[in-house]
Design a protein around this motif. Structure first.
Motif, PDB file in Angstrom:
ATOM      1  N   PRO A 313      38.657  52.861  38.585  1.00  0.00           N
ATOM      2  CA  PRO A 313      39.961  53.469  38.381  1.00  0.00           C
ATOM      3  C   PRO A 313      39.929  54.044  36.725  1.00  0.00           C
ATOM      4  N   LEU A 314      40.773  55.033  36.677  1.00  0.00           N
ATOM      5  CA  LEU A 314      40.851  55.693  35.244  1.00  0.00           C
ATOM      6  C   LEU A 314      40.793  54.729  34.123  1.00  0.00           C
ATOM      7  N   GLU A 315      41.750  53.599  34.132  1.00  0.00           N
ATOM      8  CA  GLU A 315      41.914  52.733  33.291  1.00  0.00           C
ATOM      9  C   GLU A 315      40.429  51.918  32.918  1.00  0.00           C
ATOM     10  N   GLU A 316      39.604  52.113  33.824  1.00  0.00           N
ATOM     11  CA  GLU A 316      38.220  51.573  33.560  1.00  0.00           C
ATOM     12  C   GLU A 316      37.069  52.395  33.287  1.00  0.00           C
ATOM     13  N   THR A 317      37.506  53.520  32.727  1.00  0.00           N
ATOM     14  CA  THR A 317      36.442  54.467  32.255  1.00  0.00           C
ATOM     15  C   THR A 317      35.604  54.055  31.449  1.00  0.00           C
TER      16      THR A 317
END
Ligand code: ZN
Length: 340
Positions: A313-317
């Motif tokens: 997910p974006l927050e775990e880029t």
């Protein structure tokens, strides 16, 4: 909108999710609701401060080339796409007017550069660089295509391989390497791929590699490749010592296409062997939008399934880049945005 921005160029810890204004499309532009954006070593080099492309005093920087999603808005003068269209972006940025932009291949444009900005919920792009996705091609799959598969596809064209040819791919379990093996196999080209990991080579064989060799030392690989045969062509995304190696092992009249330098920016080559053997060394960067169209068609027809290692997910880029840095992957890493 949220963006996974590089707030420090200090490695994967330098990625932060920040809020930015949702972009508005200018003339000829479209805004895409990003559903998926795959990451590349190109992004990681920027994040690690190893690229001169981004000024460390000019942060935050939103990277991400390989964008797929749905058009949410278009600017004046846009005719090719409209809101609601599912699309993938060809990340080529060109002047649009030079000889190579008019006649192709556009990746020879003197002003050639790459799009950045896909690691976000919305991306503002040149509308003419969007390709509509056929039904059945999902955004995550499409986002795996642009950089790695496009590069490999274009290199195979430059290598002028034919069915039955033998293709040597050093470092075949990296992004471009995997793509090269899959695409060459589709074309009836036999492949010999190398990797430091036995388990990755097993997967590579499942993806179509005819011969696999475990090892990274160029001297060891020299004799191991010779045992398989004299390659007709070499796809070299590593550069460095693998450039001299590729020239040495290939047959008279062979072609080596080079697209990278992760193993080094210089290499010694045997000049007499080059000219007496009628060998060719060919440089290549990315590919054309027409190449990407063909790749999308190959996915739509079921002939090609780009290898995706995992999604984040974006927050775990930042974790995605840490995973890339550890090199414990085989296939693309894709950042997905599912919050909207
Ligand atoms: Zn141009």
């Amino acid at each position: 909108m949220r963006a996974a921005a590089f707030t420090e160029l200090t490695g994967p810890d330098g990625v932060s999710v920040v809020n930015q204004p949702t972009p508005e499309p200018g003339r000829g532009e479209a805004v895409v609701d990003v559903e998926a954006c795959s990451i590349n070593h190109h992004d990681l080099w920027i994040l690690n401060g190893e690229s001169s492309m981004v000024d460390p005093t000019d942060l935050p920087f939103v990277s991400g080339l390989d964008v797929a999603g749905t058009v949410s808005d278009v600017g004046e003068g846009v005719t090719g796409v409209e809101p609601g269209d599912r699309v993938v972006l060809c990340p080529n940025e060109t002047c649009g007017t030079c000889r190579f932009c008019r006649e192709g291949p556009e990746n020879l444009c003197a002003d050639y550069s790459l799009y950045h900005g896909g690691l976000a919920e919305s991306a503002r792009v040149e509308a003419s660089r969007l390709l509509r996705l056929p039904d059945g091609v999902d955004a995550t799959t499409a986002a795996a295509l642009p950089t790695a598969y496009l590069t490999a596809y274009h290199m195979l064209r430059r290598a002028e391989v034919e069915p039955g040819d033998l293709l040597f791919v050093p470092g075949a379990t990296g992004g471009v390497g995997v793509a090269a093996v899959q695409l060459a196999t589709l074309q009836g080209v036999r492949t010999v791929g190398t990797s430091s990991s036995a388990s990755k080579l097993e997967t590579l064989a499942d993806l179509g590699a005819d011969h696999t060799i475990k090892g990274t030392d160029p001297e060891t690989l020299r004799s191991a490749v010779a045992d398989v045969g004299r390659p007709d062509a070499v796809l070299n995304h590593l550069g460095g010592a693998y450039t001299g190696l590729g020239l040495d092992v290939m047959r008279r009249g062979g072609r080596m296409v080079v697209c990278g330098r992760t193993a080094g920016a210089t290499s010694e080559i045997d000049v007499p062997d080059l000219f007496l053997g009628h060998k060719r060394v060919i440089g290549s960067t990315m590919g054309t939008q027409a190449d990407l169209e063909r790749l999308v068609d190959l996915v739509a027809s079921g002939d090609l399934s780009p290898r995706i290692d995992r999604t984040f997910p974006l927050e775990e880029t930042g974790a995605a880049f840490a995973t890339m840095q550890e090199r414990d992957t085989l296939g693309k890493l894709v950042v997905t945005t599912s919050s909207r």
